[in-house]
Design a protein around this motif. Sequence first.
Motif, PDB file in Angstrom:
ATOM      1  N   VAL A  12       0.873  -1.168   0.000  1.00 18.68           N
ATOM      2  CA  VAL A  12       0.000   0.000   0.000  1.00 18.68           C
ATOM      3  C   VAL A  12       0.907   1.213   0.000  1.00 18.68           C
ATOM      4  N   THR A  13       0.655   2.122  -0.915  1.00 18.55           N
ATOM      5  CA  THR A  13       1.494   3.297  -1.025  1.00 18.55           C
ATOM      6  C   THR A  13       0.633   4.508  -1.340  1.00 18.55           C
ATOM      7  N   GLU A  14       1.249   5.676  -1.367  1.00 19.11           N
ATOM      8  CA  GLU A  14       0.505   6.894  -1.625  1.00 19.11           C
ATOM      9  C   GLU A  14       0.827   7.445  -3.010  1.00 19.11           C
ATOM     10  N   THR A  15      -0.121   8.157  -3.556  1.00 19.27           N
ATOM     11  CA  THR A  15       0.070   8.783  -4.867  1.00 19.27           C
ATOM     12  C   THR A  15       1.343   9.607  -4.884  1.00 19.27           C
ATOM     13  N   SER A  83      -3.339   6.421  -8.653  1.00 15.68           N
ATOM     14  CA  SER A  83      -4.412   5.520  -8.228  1.00 15.68           C
ATOM     15  C   SER A  83      -4.811   4.552  -9.340  1.00 15.68           C
ATOM     16  N   SER A  84      -4.630   4.962 -10.603  1.00 15.66           N
ATOM     17  CA  SER A  84      -4.975   4.089 -11.732  1.00 15.66           C
ATOM     18  C   SER A  84      -4.024   2.884 -11.839  1.00 15.66           C
ATOM     19  N   GLN A  85      -2.936   2.917 -11.095  1.00 14.41           N
ATOM     20  CA  GLN A  85      -1.993   1.800 -11.090  1.00 14.41           C
ATOM     21  C   GLN A  85      -2.273   0.802  -9.968  1.00 14.41           C
ATOM     22  N   THR A  86      -3.336   1.040  -9.216  1.00 15.66           N
ATOM     23  CA  THR A  86      -3.800   0.028  -8.268  1.00 15.66           C
ATOM     24  C   THR A  86      -4.227  -1.198  -9.062  1.00 15.66           C
ATOM     25  N   LEU A 108      -1.033  -4.342  -5.367  1.00 18.58           N
ATOM     26  CA  LEU A 108      -0.588  -2.969  -5.105  1.00 18.58           C
ATOM     27  C   LEU A 108      -1.794  -2.058  -4.987  1.00 18.58           C
ATOM     28  N   THR A 109      -1.830  -1.307  -3.914  1.00 22.76           N
ATOM     29  CA  THR A 109      -2.879  -0.313  -3.707  1.00 22.76           C
ATOM     30  C   THR A 109      -2.224   1.050  -3.611  1.00 22.76           C
ATOM     31  N   VAL A 110      -2.680   1.973  -4.455  1.00 21.29           N
ATOM     32  CA  VAL A 110      -2.164   3.340  -4.433  1.00 21.29           C
ATOM     33  C   VAL A 110      -3.282   4.257  -3.934  1.00 21.29           C
TER      34      VAL A 110
END
Lengths: 111, 109
Positions: A12-15, A83-86, A108-110
């Motif tokens: 889990v990461t941030e934009t 976020s589109s790369q989640t 992967l969650t962005v």
Amino acid sequence: DAGITQSPRHKVTETGTPVTLRCHQTENHRYMYWYRQDPGHGLRLIHYSYGVKDTDKGEVSDGYSVSRSKTEDFLLTLESATSSQTSVYFCAISENGGEQFFGPGTRLTVL
Amino acid sequence: QKEVEQDPGPLSVPEGAIVSLNCTYSNSAFQYFMWYRQYSRKGPELLMYTYSSGNKEDGRFTAQVDKSSKYISLFIRDSQPSDSATYLCAIPDAGKSTFGDGTTLTVKP
């Protein structure tokens, strides 16, 4: 089972944060691939490699880069995650470009 | 037009039914055709592959290719709950494979 591992398995990461996913194989296969899998889109090829330092783009390569400095490792980098790369990311290997063996995937969650 | 189109499903059948999963493709030069099975939250694994036209049988599974109509099929006989998965057709070409979007099959006991 083909010797292929992916790390991390969950992230889990941030934009805006850079992210690197690693694929490691012990089969000495020539080809390595990175896919993403999203509902309604199936498996989509991001990048692939046909040898050390030999890589090429797939159908959804924008925002991603790869490197392969050793036969056994193929790295996928999101320079600035969005976020589109989640997605779920799968690595695969192939001896001759035909049958592919897939890794267990990285979720992967962005945010 | 996508190079490989797969019937989307989902498909739900009772145990023991015969299942037919289908794909069409656009490039008549393709020679190899593959079927992968993907269980929930796992990576795909190769189930069967065929070369050129005809049928190939492996236990309860039969892969069929009709090059004249550019149509490939996977048949599952006597389907079992353990066959519940997503099935993806794939066509390798020039070092890469093009995958169908997958058909999710549920076999109910």
